[in-house]
Write an enzyme that holds these catalytic residues in place. Structure first.
Site, PDB file in Angstrom:
ATOM      1  N   CYS A 195      37.855 -47.337  14.898  1.00 63.21           N
ATOM      2  CA  CYS A 195      37.635 -48.634  14.188  1.00 63.21           C
ATOM      3  C   CYS A 195      37.803 -48.409  12.621  1.00 63.21           C
ATOM      4  O   CYS A 195      37.933 -49.528  11.957  1.00 63.21           O
ATOM      5  CB  CYS A 195      36.643 -49.186  14.553  1.00 63.21           C
ATOM      6  SG  CYS A 195      36.474 -49.538  16.354  1.00 63.21           S
ATOM      7  N   HIS A 232      35.117 -54.837   9.812  1.00 60.21           N
ATOM      8  CA  HIS A 232      35.577 -54.598  11.253  1.00 60.21           C
ATOM      9  C   HIS A 232      34.955 -55.520  12.273  1.00 60.21           C
ATOM     10  O   HIS A 232      33.800 -55.873  11.968  1.00 60.21           O
ATOM     11  CB  HIS A 232      35.617 -53.104  11.395  1.00 60.21           C
ATOM     12  CG  HIS A 232      35.602 -52.802  12.924  1.00 60.21           C
ATOM     13  ND1 HIS A 232      36.738 -52.934  13.667  1.00 60.21           N
ATOM     14  CD2 HIS A 232      34.721 -52.229  13.907  1.00 60.21           C
ATOM     15  CE1 HIS A 232      36.784 -52.468  14.766  1.00 60.21           C
ATOM     16  NE2 HIS A 232      35.519 -52.459  14.985  1.00 60.21           N
ATOM     17  N   ASN A 263      37.759 -57.101  19.790  1.00 58.41           N
ATOM     18  CA  ASN A 263      38.033 -56.086  18.894  1.00 58.41           C
ATOM     19  C   ASN A 263      39.105 -55.143  19.225  1.00 58.41           C
ATOM     20  O   ASN A 263      39.419 -54.610  20.045  1.00 58.41           O
ATOM     21  CB  ASN A 263      36.470 -54.859  19.452  1.00 58.41           C
ATOM     22  CG  ASN A 263      36.534 -53.636  18.518  1.00 58.41           C
ATOM     23  OD1 ASN A 263      37.719 -53.434  17.778  1.00 58.41           O
ATOM     24  ND2 ASN A 263      35.364 -52.950  18.833  1.00 58.41           N
TER      25      ASN A 263
HETATM   26  O1  UT7 Z   1      34.032 -50.758  17.041  1.00 54.52           O
HETATM   27  C1  UT7 Z   1      32.905 -49.914  17.473  1.00 54.52           C
HETATM   28  C2  UT7 Z   1      32.668 -49.618  18.649  1.00 54.52           C
HETATM   29  N1  UT7 Z   1      32.113 -50.449  19.481  1.00 54.52           N
HETATM   30  C3  UT7 Z   1      30.881 -51.338  18.882  1.00 54.52           C
HETATM   31  O2  UT7 Z   1      30.632 -51.350  17.950  1.00 54.52           O
HETATM   32  C4  UT7 Z   1      30.060 -52.023  20.066  1.00 54.52           C
HETATM   33  C5  UT7 Z   1      28.523 -51.753  19.780  1.00 54.52           C
HETATM   34  N2  UT7 Z   1      27.899 -52.549  20.708  1.00 54.52           N
HETATM   35  C6  UT7 Z   1      27.789 -53.728  21.036  1.00 54.52           C
HETATM   36  O3  UT7 Z   1      28.406 -54.491  20.649  1.00 54.52           O
HETATM   37  C7  UT7 Z   1      26.982 -54.162  22.100  1.00 54.52           C
HETATM   38  O4  UT7 Z   1      26.112 -52.879  22.350  1.00 54.52           O
HETATM   39  C8  UT7 Z   1      27.669 -54.617  23.535  1.00 54.52           C
HETATM   40  C9  UT7 Z   1      28.364 -55.923  23.543  1.00 54.52           C
HETATM   41  C10 UT7 Z   1      28.168 -53.438  24.123  1.00 54.52           C
HETATM   42  C11 UT7 Z   1      26.131 -54.803  24.551  1.00 54.52           C
HETATM   43  O5  UT7 Z   1      25.397 -55.583  23.835  1.00 54.52           O
HETATM   44  P1  UT7 Z   1      23.773 -55.471  23.852  1.00 54.52           P
HETATM   45  O6  UT7 Z   1      22.973 -56.718  23.537  1.00 54.52           O
HETATM   46  O7  UT7 Z   1      23.620 -54.017  23.355  1.00 54.52           O
HETATM   47  O8  UT7 Z   1      23.401 -55.231  25.426  1.00 54.52           O
HETATM   48  P2  UT7 Z   1      22.653 -54.098  26.202  1.00 54.52           P
HETATM   49  O9  UT7 Z   1      23.704 -53.145  26.439  1.00 54.52           O
HETATM   50  O10 UT7 Z   1      21.324 -53.681  25.582  1.00 54.52           O
HETATM   51  O11 UT7 Z   1      22.305 -54.736  27.630  1.00 54.52           O
HETATM   52  C12 UT7 Z   1      21.559 -56.066  27.949  1.00 54.52           C
HETATM   53  C13 UT7 Z   1      21.772 -56.456  29.434  1.00 54.52           C
HETATM   54  C14 UT7 Z   1      21.501 -55.277  30.266  1.00 54.52           C
HETATM   55  O12 UT7 Z   1      20.874 -55.599  31.461  1.00 54.52           O
HETATM   56  P3  UT7 Z   1      19.359 -54.979  31.791  1.00 54.52           P
HETATM   57  O13 UT7 Z   1      19.172 -53.717  31.557  1.00 54.52           O
HETATM   58  O14 UT7 Z   1      18.596 -55.854  30.317  1.00 54.52           O
HETATM   59  O15 UT7 Z   1      19.109 -55.826  33.102  1.00 54.52           O
HETATM   60  C15 UT7 Z   1      22.972 -54.802  30.745  1.00 54.52           C
HETATM   61  O16 UT7 Z   1      23.109 -54.280  32.074  1.00 54.52           O
HETATM   62  O17 UT7 Z   1      22.878 -56.937  29.472  1.00 54.52           O
HETATM   63  C16 UT7 Z   1      23.282 -56.356  30.721  1.00 54.52           C
HETATM   64  N3  UT7 Z   1      24.812 -56.288  30.544  1.00 54.52           N
HETATM   65  C17 UT7 Z   1      25.878 -57.315  30.770  1.00 54.52           C
HETATM   66  N4  UT7 Z   1      25.493 -58.544  31.244  1.00 54.52           N
HETATM   67  C18 UT7 Z   1      26.541 -59.523  31.272  1.00 54.52           C
HETATM   68  C19 UT7 Z   1      25.512 -55.297  29.769  1.00 54.52           C
HETATM   69  N5  UT7 Z   1      27.061 -55.757  29.760  1.00 54.52           N
HETATM   70  C20 UT7 Z   1      27.186 -57.149  30.299  1.00 54.52           C
HETATM   71  C21 UT7 Z   1      28.137 -58.248  30.484  1.00 54.52           C
HETATM   72  N6  UT7 Z   1      27.964 -59.201  31.103  1.00 54.52           N
HETATM   73  N7  UT7 Z   1      29.404 -57.791  30.049  1.00 54.52           N
END
Ligand code: UT7
Length: 327
Positions: free
Chosen positions: A116, A256, A286
């Site tokens: 990225c 980004h 992204n």
């Molecule tokens: O460009 C550089 C590369 N990438 C990035 O910069 C990405 C950086 N990370 C992120 O943008 C975020 O971490 C994500 C968008 C990937 C995830 O968001 P988050 O707020 O960090 O969510 P999380 O991983 O902490 O998950 C929270 C909850 C979990 O459920 P529990 O364990 O709390 O019951 C996940 O299983 O949300 C759940 N979850 C979803 N729910 C609905 C994870 N993905 C999804 C989804 N839809 N797509």
């Protein structure tokens, strides 16, 4: 600083027509529109559906648009740098395919792999080519067909990424405009947190790598989120301080587009108001190396000569880059 500063003289872009919306994703994985919008800011992404077309297809279109906008013939191009993590092939470089299809008969080219942060790394490289005085027309392209490395059964990654390309043409500046400064870092300590392991020399493609889904992007989202938020804010503040820029001096932050919350946190730490932040993540998701040039394209008509822009990125590697330029 060299007197041959490199200026962005034109911008081009390409976005595939097909849209993948949040309701479309609801049919593929257990997710919902509200979760995706509130956690990422994304409502839809563009997808290059044609399996016969790779990243170079988009890169060529973006580059041609940049050349047309500048009124520069392809044979005048000296160098082509393509930032991408989704090259058409392991080799030859995507830049060579772009060179051929543009008819840039006098250009050499190569790819930059910095995930990225790729566009910032490629832009700084292109700027140094111009500053050296050796080259007069350098095409810098950020292009990724992320859909080619996404597992559409993995809800933690498939909601984030989209396809697209952006390109800029660099020429020597005749005034104060141009690339002024940049800071670039990498930290390979935690390469497993954001990677695609299969298909390289360590894990060449085999039935086992396919079965283990090693040809898809994998990430520890939470950790990447935390690191990205810290790194993008830190590096952006550092480049402001080094160039004695206050938040008022910054006309535009060009971040980004990984997650709207990362963008908001970066702007907040810099003290830059939301009205001065380029964001189009809602429509494209992204697109990895393409996010920053796609922002420049979308905002090009609002930019004034002399505007101070801070480009800021973080990505797999981990890599980070901030670049200060005067439009
Ligand atoms: O460009 C550089 C590369 N990438 C990035 O910069 C990405 C950086 N990370 C992120 O943008 C975020 O971490 C994500 C968008 C990937 C995830 O968001 P988050 O707020 O960090 O969510 P999380 O991983 O902490 O998950 C929270 C909850 C979990 O459920 P529990 O364990 O709390 O019951 C996940 O299983 O949300 C759940 N979850 C979803 N729910 C609905 C994870 N993905 C999804 C989804 N839809 N797509």
């Amino acid at each position: 600083m060299s007197k041959n500063k490199a200026r962005i003289v034109s911008v081009g872009h390409y976005l595939p027509e097909d849209r993948l919306t949040n309701p479309d994703l609801e049919k593929l994985v257990e997710t919902n529109d509200e979760w995706i919008r509130t956690r990422t800011g994304i409502t839809e992404r563009r997808i290059l559906k044609d399996p016969e077309k790779g990243t170079s297809f988009m890169a060529v279109r973006a580059a041609q648009q940049a050349l047309d906008a500048a009124g520069v013939e392809a044979e005048k191009v000296d160098a082509i740098i393509v930032a991408t993590v989704t090259p058409d092939y392991m080799f030859p470089a995507t830049a060579c395919l772009v060179q051929k299809r543009l008819g840039a008969v006098n250009a050499f080219g190569y790819d930059v792999l910095a995930a990225c942060s790729g566009f910032v790394y490629a832009l700084s490289t292109g700027a140094m080519m111009i500053e050296s005085g050796r080259y007069k027309n350098v095409l810098v392209i950020g292009a990724d067909k992320m859909s080619s490395i996404i597992d559409y059964t993995d809800r933690t990654t498939c909601i984030i990424f989209g396809d697209g390309a952006g390109a800029v043409l660099l020429q020597p500046s005749s005034d104060e405009s141009g690339v002024i400064d940049f800071i670039q870092r990498c930290d390979g300590d935690e390469d497993e947190l954001l990677c695609m392991k299969g298909g390289g020399s360590r894990y060449p493609a085999s039935h086992a790598t396919v079965d283990a889904k090693m040809h898809y992007i994998a990430q520890d989202g939470k950790t990447v989120f935390k690191k990205a938020t810290e790194a993008m804010a830190d590096i952006s503040l550092e480049i402001m301080k080094r160039n004695n820029l206050t938040a008022e001096d910054v006309a535009w932050l060009v971040p980004h587009q990984a997650n709207q919350r990362i963008i908001d946190a970066t702007a907040r730490r810099m003290g830059v108001g939301n009205d001065k932040v380029m964001t189009n993540i809602a429509y494209y998701g992204n697109t990895t190396a393409a996010t920053i040039p796609l922002c420049l394209y979308d905002w090009k008509d609002k930019l004034n000569r002399g505007d101070n822009l801070i480009l800021s990125a973080f990505g797999g590697g981990f890599t980070a880059g901030a670049l200060f330029l005067k439009w």
